[in-house]
Design an enzyme around this catalytic site. Structure first.
Site, PDB file in Angstrom:
ATOM      1  N   HIS A 183       0.820  -1.207   0.000  1.00 28.95           N
ATOM      2  CA  HIS A 183       0.000   0.000   0.000  1.00 28.95           C
ATOM      3  C   HIS A 183       0.860   1.265   0.000  1.00 28.95           C
ATOM      4  O   HIS A 183       0.634   2.195  -0.774  1.00 28.95           O
ATOM      5  CB  HIS A 183      -0.907  -0.026   1.229  1.00 28.95           C
ATOM      6  N   GLU A 425      -7.690  -8.275 -24.933  1.00 29.28           N
ATOM      7  CA  GLU A 425      -6.630  -8.742 -24.034  1.00 29.28           C
ATOM      8  C   GLU A 425      -6.602 -10.263 -23.937  1.00 29.28           C
ATOM      9  O   GLU A 425      -5.806 -10.837 -23.209  1.00 29.28           O
ATOM     10  CB  GLU A 425      -6.776  -8.106 -22.648  1.00 29.28           C
ATOM     11  N   ASP A 449      -2.536  -8.363 -20.046  1.00 28.22           N
ATOM     12  CA  ASP A 449      -3.140  -9.694 -20.091  1.00 28.22           C
ATOM     13  C   ASP A 449      -2.858 -10.394 -21.411  1.00 28.22           C
ATOM     14  O   ASP A 449      -2.682 -11.614 -21.438  1.00 28.22           O
ATOM     15  CB  ASP A 449      -4.653  -9.591 -19.848  1.00 28.22           C
ATOM     16  N   CYS A 496      -4.113   0.319 -23.918  1.00 26.74           N
ATOM     17  CA  CYS A 496      -3.979   0.817 -22.551  1.00 26.74           C
ATOM     18  C   CYS A 496      -3.115  -0.094 -21.693  1.00 26.74           C
ATOM     19  O   CYS A 496      -2.909   0.153 -20.521  1.00 26.74           O
ATOM     20  CB  CYS A 496      -5.349   1.026 -21.912  1.00 26.74           C
TER      21      CYS A 496
HETATM   22  C1  PEP Z   1      -4.258  -5.060 -19.571  1.00 28.52           C
HETATM   23  O1  PEP Z   1      -4.555  -6.220 -19.324  1.00 28.52           O
HETATM   24  O2  PEP Z   1      -3.356  -4.730 -20.370  1.00 28.52           O
HETATM   25  C2  PEP Z   1      -4.938  -3.945 -18.880  1.00 28.52           C
HETATM   26  C3  PEP Z   1      -4.751  -2.696 -19.254  1.00 28.52           C
HETATM   27  O3  PEP Z   1      -5.742  -4.265 -17.850  1.00 28.52           O
HETATM   28  P1  PEP Z   1      -5.240  -4.629 -16.375  1.00 28.52           P
HETATM   29  O4  PEP Z   1      -3.768  -4.375 -16.308  1.00 28.52           O
HETATM   30  O5  PEP Z   1      -6.051  -3.773 -15.486  1.00 28.52           O
HETATM   31  O6  PEP Z   1      -5.593  -6.086 -16.322  1.00 28.52           O
HETATM   32 MG    MG Z   2      -6.376  -6.724 -18.208  1.00 31.53          MG
END
Ligand code: PEP
Ligand code: MG
Length: 565
Positions: A183, A425, A449, A496
């Site tokens: 944290h 993903e 992912d 992202c």
């Molecule tokens: C990803 O899987 O790339 C993503 C942006 O989502 P998270 O990291 O929240 O799983």
């Molecule tokens: Mg993800």
């Protein structure tokens, strides 16, 4: 000394050691009633403090910052805790302080022995509450840290310690225990303060007022350094700050290649508080708001109003800029205990994200209602996580349509043109991205992912971390396929996942035709600068060569040799 560099930057300052309470010694009492009364009073006083700290935080920093205090109030109100303490006093005729310590130790041990990581982490909250009660029993006042240019050294920082800290006072954090996902590490990164975790023996090695250097990059700690070393680090710090400042010229500029090809660079955020750092770093939008974070550190799901307030704050904060809010992506590494997702053999392949929301439709609808109601305050786009099939999209959109009909019937306004997109993903989704493009308004590629599922490498497993690579040709091909299919299908494609901010891959994604990039706020300006250094024609050549390579190592080596920015 050395620990784990948990938040980048250099800090030079004066040590303040967080005072730990000495453990109460066993002592006997005669007047049980009086001792129980002390406990009652301590609980009341502790709760009062928590209430006022909650209000103060909400007033100065917003609701999000108050959540931790709320959670602590709920734990304090749990009758089990007080009962355990009072029972000890009655049965063993020991002091209130001693019984409090015993009871807290018991609770901490129970939490620490749990399989679920989330519960293990809650042990820290229990300790925190215990310290509060003990301070009340011992009449010790609980003020924050005083002065400026401070490096806080502690065995561990509790959530309420970090919530009390004012960024302006702090040069760095050093803790004896904890790692980069603790944290305090997360808070340090959000505050942009250098931090080192896991420096065992640090508390014993320093005293208040010592001069200390915190190297958040390497995890090195220097106590009372020589003049030469101090000078070296002062220079490093100035250089680092200057580099950060230099990039500020890109803050107001558009994101374009050397020959004027436009892209968009936005920020990944996890709370309304992150809007400010996003804008400070020149974000053109929010490419990913991980909404599950507003479901964490609580005892029940946020209701429609709470969610509406959070989404509205982000949309208003970002003005006309696009804001992609991802619906609840619970499960996998993001544990939310009250959702009652059972322990699974393979949580990353399990009952999670959209799979969960399509079953728990009441919870899903609350979120969609909150989102649609907030949509009138900005440029909202809704994104579904972990999509692997056409059916999941259609079912999700059906629920969204139901929500819209309900709002229509209730006469509640919303923006009817909110775009709906999906995360790509899961490899299955990337492979059929030509089909999926017909169903949605946009794609955002989640490489975190996508890498894990494509290469069958658990993103959390330290032992196989070398196999988790974005340079694997299979990953690059899936990303390329998705972008081409999205563009051919007439929808926009963004990314992202962390690869968007990877300085070596970012330029070739431009050549692949990626339109929108979303990353940590701290990476935006550097990426904008990188884009401005190359022409699209040159990047196309680099991409062609990358796609001809057969191994991750070849790709990485080639990109390192090609891009020296
Ligand atoms: C990803 O899987 O790339 C993503 C942006 O989502 P998270 O990291 O929240 O799983
Ligand atoms: Mg993800």
């Amino acid at each position: 000394m050395r620990g784990i560099g948990a938040s980048d930057g250099y800090g030079i300052g004066k040590v303040v050691v967080k005072k730990e309470l000495s453990v109460p010694k066993k002592a006997y009492i005669e007047d049980v009633e009086a001792e129980i009364q002390k406990i009652e009073n301590a609980f009341i006083a502790a709760e009062k403090d928590l209430e006022s700290e909650y209000e103060q935080k909400v007033e100065t920093l917003g609701k999000e910052h108050g959540e931790i205090f709320k959670a602590h109030i709920a734990m304090l109100q749990d009758p089990e805790l007080k009962k355990t303490i009072c029972d000890l006093v009655e049965k063993e005729k020991v002091t209130a302080t001693y019984s409090t310590q015993m009871a807290i130790d018991q609770f901490v041990a129970v939490f620490q022995s749990m399989d679920n990581e989330y519960f293990r982490e809650r042990a820290l909250d229990i300790k925190d509450i215990g310290v509060r009660i003990l301070k009340k029993l011992l009449n010790i006042s609980d003020s924050g840290f005083e002065g400026e240019g401070l490096v806080i050294v502690a065995k561990d920082l509790t959530p309420s310690d970090t919530a009390k800290i004012d960024k302006k006072q702090i040069e760095g954090f050093i803790t004896a225990i904890g790692g980069s996902t603790s944290h305090s590490a997360i808070i340090a990164r959000t505050l942009g303060v250098p931090a080192i975790m896991g420096v065992s023996g640090i508390v014993e090695a320093v005293k208040d007022g010592d001069i200390i250097i915190v190297d958040g990059f390497t995890g090195d700690v220097f106590i009372n350094p020589t003049k030469e070393l101090l000078h070296e680090y002062e220079l490093k710090k100035v250089e680092y700050e200057a580099k950060k400042k230099e990039l500020m010229i890109y803050k107001e500029q558009p994101s374009v290649t050397k020959d004027g090809h436009h892209i968009e660079i936005g920020a990944n955020i996890a709370s309304p508080d992150d809007v400010e750092p996003a804008l400070e770093n020149g974000a053109e939008g929010v490419g990913l708001f991980r909404s599950e974070f507003i479901f964490m550190n609580r005892t029940e799901a946020p209701n429609e109003t709470e969610q509406y307030i959070a989404y509205k704050a982000v949309l208003e904060g970002m003005g006309k800029r696009p804001v992609v809010i991802r619906t609840l992506d619970a499960g996998g590494d993001k544990k939310i205990p009250y959702l009652n997702i059972p322990e699974e053999m393979n949580p990353f392949l399990g009952y999670r994200a959209i799979r969960y929301c399509l079953v728990e439709t009441d919870l899903f609808k609350v979120q969609l209602r909150a989102l649609m109601r907030a949509s009138v305050f900005g440029n909202l786009k809704i994104m579904f996580p972990m999509i692997s099939s056409v059916e999941e999209i259609r079912n999700s959109k059906k629920i969204l349509d139901e929500v819209k009909s309900e709002l229509d019937a209730e006469g509640i306004a919303y923006d009817p043109n909110v775009e709906v997109g999906i995360m790509i993903e899961i490899p299955a989704a990337a492979v059929i991205s030509d089909v999926l493009a017909k169903e949605v308004d946009f794609f955002s590629i989640g490489t975190n992912d996508l890498i894990q599922y494509t290469t069958a490498v658990d993103r959390m497993n330290e032992n196989i971390k070398a196999l988790y690579t974005p340079y694997h040709p299979a990953v690059l091909r899936l990303v390329h396929t998705t972008i081409k299919n999205g563009n051919a299908g007439g929808i926009w494609v963004g990314m992202c996942g962390s690869v968007a901010g990877n300085p070596l891959i970012f330029p070739i994604l431009i050549a692949m035709g990626l339109h929108e990039f979303s990353m940590s706020p701290g990476q935006i300006l550097k990426s904008r600068k990188i884009a401005s250094l190359y022409t699209l024609e040159y990047l196309n050549e680099v991409l062609a060569h990358v796609l001809s390579l057969g191994t991750a190592e070849e790709v990485e080596t080639y990109l390192k040799a090609t891009f020296t920015h």
